[in-house]
Design a protein around this motif. Structure first.
Motif, short mmCIF file in Angstrom:
data_model
loop_
_atom_site.label_atom_id
_atom_site.label_comp_id
_atom_site.label_asym_id
_atom_site.label_seq_id
_atom_site.Cartn_x
_atom_site.Cartn_y
_atom_site.Cartn_z
N GLU A 94 0.82 -1.21 0.00
CA GLU A 94 0.00 0.00 0.00
C GLU A 94 0.85 1.26 0.00
O GLU A 94 0.52 2.24 -0.66
N ILE A 95 1.95 1.25 0.75
CA ILE A 95 2.79 2.44 0.86
C ILE A 95 3.49 2.73 -0.46
O ILE A 95 3.57 3.87 -0.91
N GLY A 96 4.00 1.67 -1.10
CA GLY A 96 4.67 1.84 -2.39
C GLY A 96 5.92 2.69 -2.27
O GLY A 96 6.68 2.59 -1.30
N ARG A 97 6.12 3.56 -3.25
CA ARG A 97 7.27 4.46 -3.24
C ARG A 97 6.82 5.90 -3.08
O ARG A 97 5.63 6.21 -3.13
N GLY A 98 7.78 6.79 -2.91
CA GLY A 98 7.46 8.19 -2.66
C GLY A 98 6.98 8.95 -3.89
O GLY A 98 6.40 10.02 -3.76
N ASN A 99 7.22 8.39 -5.07
CA ASN A 99 6.78 9.10 -6.28
C ASN A 99 5.26 9.05 -6.41
O ASN A 99 4.65 8.01 -6.24
N ARG A 100 4.67 10.18 -6.69
CA ARG A 100 3.22 10.32 -6.80
C ARG A 100 2.85 11.02 -8.10
O ARG A 100 3.59 11.87 -8.59
N LEU A 101 1.68 10.67 -8.65
CA LEU A 101 1.22 11.34 -9.87
C LEU A 101 0.94 12.81 -9.60
O LEU A 101 1.17 13.67 -10.45
N ASP A 102 0.42 13.10 -8.41
CA ASP A 102 0.11 14.48 -8.03
C ASP A 102 0.61 14.66 -6.59
O ASP A 102 -0.10 14.38 -5.63
N LEU A 103 1.83 15.13 -6.45
CA LEU A 103 2.56 15.09 -5.18
C LEU A 103 1.82 15.75 -4.02
O LEU A 103 1.82 15.25 -2.90
N TYR A 104 1.16 16.90 -4.27
CA TYR A 104 0.57 17.67 -3.17
C TYR A 104 -0.95 17.50 -3.05
O TYR A 104 -1.60 18.22 -2.30
N ASN A 105 -1.50 16.57 -3.78
CA ASN A 105 -2.94 16.31 -3.73
C ASN A 105 -3.22 15.16 -2.77
O ASN A 105 -2.96 14.00 -3.09
N ILE A 106 -3.76 15.47 -1.59
CA ILE A 106 -4.00 14.42 -0.59
C ILE A 106 -5.25 13.61 -0.91
O ILE A 106 -5.52 12.60 -0.26
N PHE A 107 -6.02 14.05 -1.91
CA PHE A 107 -7.24 13.33 -2.27
C PHE A 107 -7.08 12.51 -3.54
O PHE A 107 -8.06 11.99 -4.08
N VAL A 108 -5.86 12.39 -4.04
CA VAL A 108 -5.64 11.65 -5.28
C VAL A 108 -6.03 10.19 -5.08
O VAL A 108 -5.84 9.61 -4.00
N ASP A 109 -6.63 9.61 -6.10
CA ASP A 109 -7.04 8.20 -6.02
C ASP A 109 -5.81 7.31 -5.94
O ASP A 109 -4.86 7.45 -6.72
N SER A 110 -5.82 6.39 -5.00
CA SER A 110 -4.70 5.47 -4.85
C SER A 110 -4.92 4.25 -5.74
O SER A 110 -6.05 3.95 -6.15
N LYS A 111 -3.83 3.55 -6.03
CA LYS A 111 -3.93 2.35 -6.85
C LYS A 111 -4.61 1.23 -6.07
O LYS A 111 -4.49 1.15 -4.85
N PRO A 112 -5.32 0.35 -6.76
CA PRO A 112 -5.92 -0.80 -6.07
C PRO A 112 -4.83 -1.65 -5.42
O PRO A 112 -3.77 -1.85 -6.00
N VAL A 113 -5.09 -2.10 -4.20
CA VAL A 113 -4.12 -2.92 -3.49
C VAL A 113 -4.26 -4.37 -3.96
O VAL A 113 -5.36 -4.91 -4.01
N LEU A 114 -3.15 -4.99 -4.30
CA LEU A 114 -3.18 -6.34 -4.87
C LEU A 114 -3.68 -7.37 -3.87
O LEU A 114 -4.36 -8.33 -4.24
N ILE A 115 -3.33 -7.20 -2.59
CA ILE A 115 -3.77 -8.13 -1.55
C ILE A 115 -4.29 -7.32 -0.37
O ILE A 115 -3.58 -6.45 0.14
N PRO A 116 -5.52 -7.58 0.09
CA PRO A 116 -6.08 -6.81 1.21
C PRO A 116 -5.36 -7.08 2.52
O PRO A 116 -4.64 -8.08 2.66
N THR A 117 -5.58 -6.20 3.48
CA THR A 117 -4.88 -6.27 4.77
C THR A 117 -5.06 -7.61 5.46
O THR A 117 -4.11 -8.16 6.04
#
Length: 222
Positions: A94-117
């Motif tokens: 879920e955390i992935g890497r620090g690179n983001r499509l929109d760095l300062y947008n806290i509401f950006v849609d996250s990628k689907p998680v491959l395996i749930p918690t």
């Protein structure tokens, strides 16, 4: 093309969503054939096409391309998979890497998680960056984890990704052997992609685990 293949019959098969295509080269001429795909079981179209285009008993080289695994991922029709990883690192997916499509947008849609918690299982073990064992993987911890996984009888596949296992695969191999003895299809990151960068190694291993049962069924049906 190698000299050996030039004297053999070469058959290429490509399964698509609508059509399954066949190309046959007998050393002199090329023949093409197309048949409707069978999405529920792509192997049916392959077998039907082979019956139509292949004749004789000459030795043949089969080259097969397929989107079975890709389609399963895109459609979310993968095997129910559990992830076993080093304690404290089960959220890497879920955390992935620090690179983001929109760095300062806290509401950006996250990628689907491959395996749930609830299907990510931590275990106490640790290997350092030099491949040295800092915290041994204990047999009793493995058994406790296996018992927990077995409670969910719908789990079809397991991915294992420990820190620095590309330096020392011993812990992954140890737990992998136990899981395989119990007939769990198991993907070890130290075998799938023994390279540094935990996120990339984990996601690649997880994807392999998600599609392995599907591809095994498909290839066995051919």
């Amino acid at each position: 093309m190698s000299q050996e293949i030039l004297f053999m019959v070469v058959l290429g098969v490509d399964t698509g969503g609508t059509f399954t295509d066949f190309t046959l080269f007998d050393g002199e001429k090329v023949q093409c054939y197309k048949t409707l795909s069978t999405p529920k079981d792509p192997s049916i179209a392959v077998i039907n096409g082979l019956k139509e285009i292949v004749t004789g008993s000459d030795e043949k080289v089969l080259i097969h391309g397929s989107t079975v695994a890709t389609n399963a991922l895109l459609e979310g029709k993968t095997a129910k998979t559990a992830l076993i990883t080093t304690q404290g690192f089960e959220d890497i997916l879920e955390i992935g890497r620090g690179n983001r499509l929109d760095l300062y947008n806290i509401f950006v849609d996250s990628k689907p998680v491959l395996i749930p918690t609830d299907l990510r299982f931590p275990i106490s073990e640790r290997i350092n960056k030099d491949g040295e064992i800092v915290k041994p993987l204990r047999d009793e911890d493995i058994q406790e984890l296996i018992n927990e996984i077995k409670r969910d009888k719908s789990i079809e596949s397991i991915a294992v990704c420990f820190l620095f296992s590309y330096k020392n695969p011993g812990h992954e191999e140890k737990i992998g052997k136990r899981l395989q003895e119990l007939a769990f299809p198991t993907s070890l990151s130290s075998e799938i992609v023994p390279e540094y960068r935990e996120y990339e190694r984990m996601t690649t291993t997880v994807v392999n685990a998600l599609v392995s049962p599907i591809m095994t069924h498909y290839l066995t049906s051919l």
